[in-house]
Design a protein around this motif. Structure first.
Motif, PDB file in Angstrom:
ATOM      1  N   ARG A   1     -25.896  18.070  12.779  1.00 28.99           N
ATOM      2  CA  ARG A   1     -25.881  16.723  13.357  1.00 28.99           C
ATOM      3  C   ARG A   1     -25.324  16.840  14.776  1.00 28.99           C
ATOM      4  NH1 ARG A   1     -23.615  16.410   8.487  1.00 28.99           N
ATOM      5  NH2 ARG A   1     -21.515  16.007   9.295  1.00 28.99           N
ATOM      6  N   LEU A   2     -26.135  16.410  15.770  1.00 28.35           N
ATOM      7  CA  LEU A   2     -25.757  16.495  17.170  1.00 28.35           C
ATOM      8  C   LEU A   2     -25.910  15.115  17.799  1.00 28.35           C
ATOM      9  CD1 LEU A   2     -24.909  18.500  19.410  1.00 28.35           C
ATOM     10  CD2 LEU A   2     -27.335  18.811  19.929  1.00 28.35           C
ATOM     11  N   ASN A   3     -24.832  14.615  18.408  1.00 26.57           N
ATOM     12  CA  ASN A   3     -24.825  13.280  19.008  1.00 26.57           C
ATOM     13  C   ASN A   3     -24.652  13.402  20.519  1.00 26.57           C
ATOM     14  OD1 ASN A   3     -24.828  11.374  16.596  1.00 26.57           O
ATOM     15  ND2 ASN A   3     -23.078  12.692  16.090  1.00 26.57           N
ATOM     16  N   LEU A   4     -25.719  13.055  21.241  1.00 28.48           N
ATOM     17  CA  LEU A   4     -25.723  13.112  22.698  1.00 28.48           C
ATOM     18  C   LEU A   4     -25.700  11.693  23.253  1.00 28.48           C
ATOM     19  CD1 LEU A   4     -28.500  15.814  23.147  1.00 28.48           C
ATOM     20  CD2 LEU A   4     -26.037  16.165  22.902  1.00 28.48           C
ATOM     21  N   GLU A   5     -24.932  11.490  24.324  1.00 28.70           N
ATOM     22  CA  GLU A   5     -24.819  10.160  24.933  1.00 28.70           C
ATOM     23  C   GLU A   5     -24.855  10.288  26.448  1.00 28.70           C
ATOM     24  OE1 GLU A   5     -21.265   8.309  23.643  1.00 28.70           O
ATOM     25  OE2 GLU A   5     -21.831   8.210  21.531  1.00 28.70           O
ATOM     26  N   ARG A   6     -25.473   9.302  27.083  1.00 23.02           N
ATOM     27  CA  ARG A   6     -25.430   9.185  28.541  1.00 23.02           C
ATOM     28  C   ARG A   6     -24.922   7.794  28.876  1.00 23.02           C
ATOM     29  NH1 ARG A   6     -30.873  10.203  30.730  1.00 23.02           N
ATOM     30  NH2 ARG A   6     -30.285  12.358  31.185  1.00 23.02           N
ATOM     31  N   ASP A   7     -23.895   7.709  29.730  1.00 22.85           N
ATOM     32  CA  ASP A   7     -23.295   6.407  30.027  1.00 22.85           C
ATOM     33  C   ASP A   7     -24.101   5.661  31.081  1.00 22.85           C
ATOM     34  OD1 ASP A   7     -22.658   7.536  32.478  1.00 22.85           O
ATOM     35  OD2 ASP A   7     -20.575   7.971  31.921  1.00 22.85           O
ATOM     36  N   GLU A   8     -23.617   4.467  31.447  1.00 27.50           N
ATOM     37  CA  GLU A   8     -24.341   3.619  32.382  1.00 27.50           C
ATOM     38  C   GLU A   8     -24.480   4.249  33.758  1.00 27.50           C
ATOM     39  OE1 GLU A   8     -21.993   2.744  30.409  1.00 27.50           O
ATOM     40  OE2 GLU A   8     -22.656   1.035  29.193  1.00 27.50           O
ATOM     41  N   GLN A   9     -23.552   5.157  34.104  1.00 31.65           N
ATOM     42  CA  GLN A   9     -23.601   5.821  35.398  1.00 31.65           C
ATOM     43  C   GLN A   9     -24.484   7.074  35.377  1.00 31.65           C
ATOM     44  OE1 GLN A   9     -20.583   4.662  34.069  1.00 31.65           O
ATOM     45  NE2 GLN A   9     -20.965   2.837  35.338  1.00 31.65           N
ATOM     46  N   GLY A  10     -25.025   7.443  34.207  1.00 33.63           N
ATOM     47  CA  GLY A  10     -25.924   8.572  34.116  1.00 33.63           C
ATOM     48  C   GLY A  10     -25.274   9.886  33.739  1.00 33.63           C
ATOM     49  N   ARG A  11     -23.992   9.896  33.368  1.00 35.35           N
ATOM     50  CA  ARG A  11     -23.320  11.140  32.989  1.00 35.35           C
ATOM     51  C   ARG A  11     -23.392  11.323  31.482  1.00 35.35           C
ATOM     52  NH1 ARG A  11     -20.047  15.086  34.730  1.00 35.35           N
ATOM     53  NH2 ARG A  11     -18.483  15.918  33.309  1.00 35.35           N
TER      54      ARG A  11
END
Length: 777
Positions: A117-127
């Protein structure tokens, strides 16, 4: 010698037994769970991840040595315990081959990972959250080594030999990857992820298989993907290669077609990823797919392409040595290009060419084909151009466009993020009539079809309303700067030469600073504005015609060669403001004027007919030979236009021996007219053989023209008996009623009466004669 051989064998046996004993002791008396804290510290130091080993660690022994880890997870630094971990798995098992250990080599027999299980996220600023992990690893790799010595070390013992990589199998089952992209408000989930590789050795090719299901929210999509390839790994140089890549999949996109899958495949002889140099190379990667659209019906639209190139993240540079996009026989687009500053201020350039294609078939299949007068229009459309641009605008230079044989050359700019069209083009002859809707015809209405027609009309009205709203939204956002020069232009049958058009504006406010053309030995000049920024549309237009030959203009515009000849001069200042549901003509305001010099009405000689009638009214006859046309010295009028109603009170036509005046109005909204005309006979040198008395010259002949503009002009005008009666009564009172009555009686009972009956019929002619007589009883 035999004794020496026995000693060597005994020594090897003792060493083997010793190695076995060490392994048995380690797996029997050492508890691997005691290593959990040290493993967690090592992972934290190397990657920054907080490793949690929730399940047991266990050894496996003969025939293979290995370790199994159950229920593990890893969190990013400062990640809350309430959040899903960055990575986790249900079970991992690593197995080592025993025999190679005796010679100092480590060979992995197999590696299995279940429930990743791999959880990737990108925030509102693109990081992305994975960037923290990359930064930490990069910092560790760039840290100074414990020893500053750079000299290569000699390998003198088996224990000092470099380790070789030899993994019999790698297997990942039931994997899941979730990507939450808050910057673009979308989520992508991979599930049922499975990976299988066998005989994984450093430097040699090995078979690789990968498959997963995918689901996305933006755009809405579900599908599955599978991949097969021969992979090779160069661990020392960090170069990874896929040979003979074969990828295929299917996706359901409701935005395109909610009932059918979009199928695709990708085949590439060679893909190379050089992680040290951050360079990625692809050779002749070929794409093939079948596009289903609800509006297309069957069959699917074929799409194919091929691309070769290289991307260097280190140099921030990409090159497409060649690319091609095709759709059966309908489309072939080819080109090449390169791009710089990929990660920041992107700039790209290249060459693109589209071979002449049947754009009509494309538009027809997409349900976007407009009604055109020519059923063969848009069957040959192609272009070539040098291109360059950035993230915002694409600029086309050395642009050459071919539309059904019409050649256009110049340059253009197109918006990539916002609607923008800047173009400077010049070309040869353009027949715009081919691409405009055909002239409306009224088909016969069969019995029992009103409801069908009403339904079709409602559907067409809805489509037009939607199209109109889309066009209005585009017009409010478009940044426009257009310059167009044509050798010749045909529109609605009218031929223009040396045409120059300029239009510009933005945010719904546009200007037509110049429209100029040569028009039938004369000139056309016009300017105008359009404002769609408000809820209603506002238009203004100022056309000017000078020295235009009227006969060829009417012939081409109305398909009538027998109306007028002469030289036309006209001018107008027009404006209109209307909403989406109203016609611009119904709200038209302004002023207009025209005059025709050296002209004639063709196919009729009004002076001859009226002078002959005048001669008979005066008891005379004429033998003068009259021509077939009516030449006039003057034909002019001015108009005031208010809310679509054209009003005139100064129409003036000066014919030889006849003056015609008029006034009235034309209602463009109601599509009808109401005009009163008066023809007066005058005694001039142009009416030799037809002298006019003073009395007759003061009697105007009234005409009343009214009716629907859609009717034929011959149905509009008729002799106004009521007005003529009033004129005669007034004239009789002034000239002497008895004398005039006797004179008219003689004429009406004679040749004039016969001519009236010939023209109007016996009954109508008799009624008119009696009416005229009755005026003087």
């Amino acid at each position: 010698m035999k004794a020496l051989f026995r000693i060597v064998l005994a020594a090897m046996g003792v060493l083997g037994l010793l190695a076995v004993a060490v392994v048995i002791y380690a797996t029997t008396f050492l508890d691997p769970n005691d290593l959990k804290p040290r493993l967690a510290d090592a992972v934290r130091e190397r990657t920054g991840l907080e490793l949690s080993l929730n399940g047991p660690l266990s050894w496996t022994f003969y025939p293979r040595i290995g370790v199994t880890v159950e229920d593990a997870s890893a969190r990013l630094p400062d990640q809350s315990d309430d959040d899903a971990p960055f990575a986790a798995f249900n079970q991992a098992e690593a197995r080592l081959r025993f025999a190679p250990l005796l010679s100092g080599n480590i060979e992995v027999d197999g590696f299995t990972l279940d429930g990743l299980r791999l959880n990737l996220e990108r925030d509102e600023q693109g990081r992305g959250n994975w960037e923290t992990l990359i930064d930490t690893v990069a910092h560790q790799e760039n840290a100074p080594a414990a020893s500053t010595s750079r000299r290569p070390q000699r390998v003198t013992t088996a224990g000092e030999r470099p380790l070789t990589m030899d993994v019999a199998s790698v297997q990942v089952t039931d994997g899941r990857v979730h990507f939450d992209d808050r910057q673009h408000d979308r989520e992508i989930a991979l599930s049922s992820l499975a990976l299988l590789a066998s005989n994984v050795t450093s430097g040699d090719a090995f078979p690789l298989e990968l498959s997963f299901a995918v689901e996305s929210s933006q755009p809405e999509m579900t599908g599955n993907v599978s991949l097969k390839s021969q992979a090779s790994l160069d661990l020392n140089d960090a170069v990874y290669t896929l040979n003979g890549l074969a990828l295929k999949g299917a996706a359901r996109l409701p935005a395109l077609d909610s009932a059918r899958d979009q199928n695709f495949s990708l085949n590439a002889p060679r893909l190379v990823a050089d992680l040290n140099q951050q360079r990625y190379t692809f050779e002749k990667a070929a794409f093939d797919g079948a596009l289903h659209l609800s509006s297309l019906g069957e069959p699917a639209l074929p799409l194919g392409g091929e691309i070769s190139g290289e991307v260097s993240l280190r140099d921030d540079h990409a090159v497409l040595t060649e690319f091609a996009l095709s759709s059966g026989q309908l489309l072939r687009l080819t080109g090449s290009g390169e791009a710089d500053q990929l990660s920041d201020d992107l700039h790209w350039q290249g060459q693109v060419e589209m071979a002449p294609a049947d754009l009509r078939s494309w538009l027809e299949r997409l349900g976007q084909l407009p009604a055109t007068a020519d059923a063969q229009a848009l069957q040959r459309v192609g272009f070539s151009s040098r291109v360059e641009g950035d993230r915002h605008v694409a600029r086309l230079t050395d642009l050459a466009i071919d539309v059904d044989g019409t050649a256009l050359e110049g340059e253009a700019s197109l918006g990539l993020e916002a609607p923008l069209l800047h173009a400077d083009l010049e070309g040869s002859t353009l027949d715009l009539d081919r691409y405009l809707p055909p002239k409306a015809t009224q088909p016969p209405q069969a019995e029992g079809t009103p409801q069908v027609r009403e339904s079709e009309t409602a559907q067409t009205t809805g489509q037009k309303a939607s199209s109109s709203e889309n066009a209005r939204a585009l017009a409010r956002a478009l940044d426009l700067a257009l310059a167009l020069r044509l050798e010749a232009l045909r529109v609605r049958g009218i031929q223009l030469e040396n045409v120059t058009l300029k239009a510009q504006g933005r945010e719904g406010r546009y200007r037509l600073p110049e429209l100029a053309a040569e028009l039938y030995d004369g000139t056309l000049r016009a300017s105008g504005t359009m404002n769609v920024a408000a809820s209603s549309t506002a238009l203004s237009f100022e056309p000017r015609l000078a020295d235009v030959a009227l006969q060829p203009l009417l012939r081409d515009a109305l398909d009538r060669d027998n109306l007028f000849r002469g030289t036309l001069n006209a001018r107008a200042t027009l404006s209109s403001s209307f909403d989406n549901n109203a016609s611009p003509l119904a709200h038209l305001d302004g002023k207009a004027a025209f005059e025709i010099a050296d002209g004639a009405m063709m196919g009729i000689n009004l002076p001859g007919q009226l002078c002959t009638t005048a001669a008979m009214l005066q008891g005379n006859s004429t033998s003068h030979e009259w021509g077939s046309d009516t030449g006039f010295d003057e034909f002019a009028a001015t108009f005031d236009i208010v809310d679509g109603v054209i009003k005139n009170d100064d129409l003036k036509v000066a014919l030889p021996g006849i003056d015609i005046t008029g006034n009235g109005q034309i209602d463009l909204g109601a599509q009808n007219l109401d005009m009163a005309l008066a023809a007066r006979l005058v005694d001039t040198a142009d009416t030799q053989g037809c002298p006019v008395s003073n009395t007759l010259s003061r009697i105007p002949l009234p005409l009343h023209c009214s009716g629907d503009l859609k009717d034929a002009p011959a149905q509009w005008c008729r002799f106004d008996t009521g007005a003529f009666r009033a004129i005669l009564q007034k004239t009789a009172a002034n000239e002497g009623q008895e004398k005039l009555r006797e004179h008219l009686d003689r004429q009406l009972e004679g040749r004039l009466g016969q001519r009236i009956e010939e023209k109007l019929g016996e009954d109508s002619g008799s009624n008119l004669r009696n009416a005229i007589k009755g005026l003087f009883q």
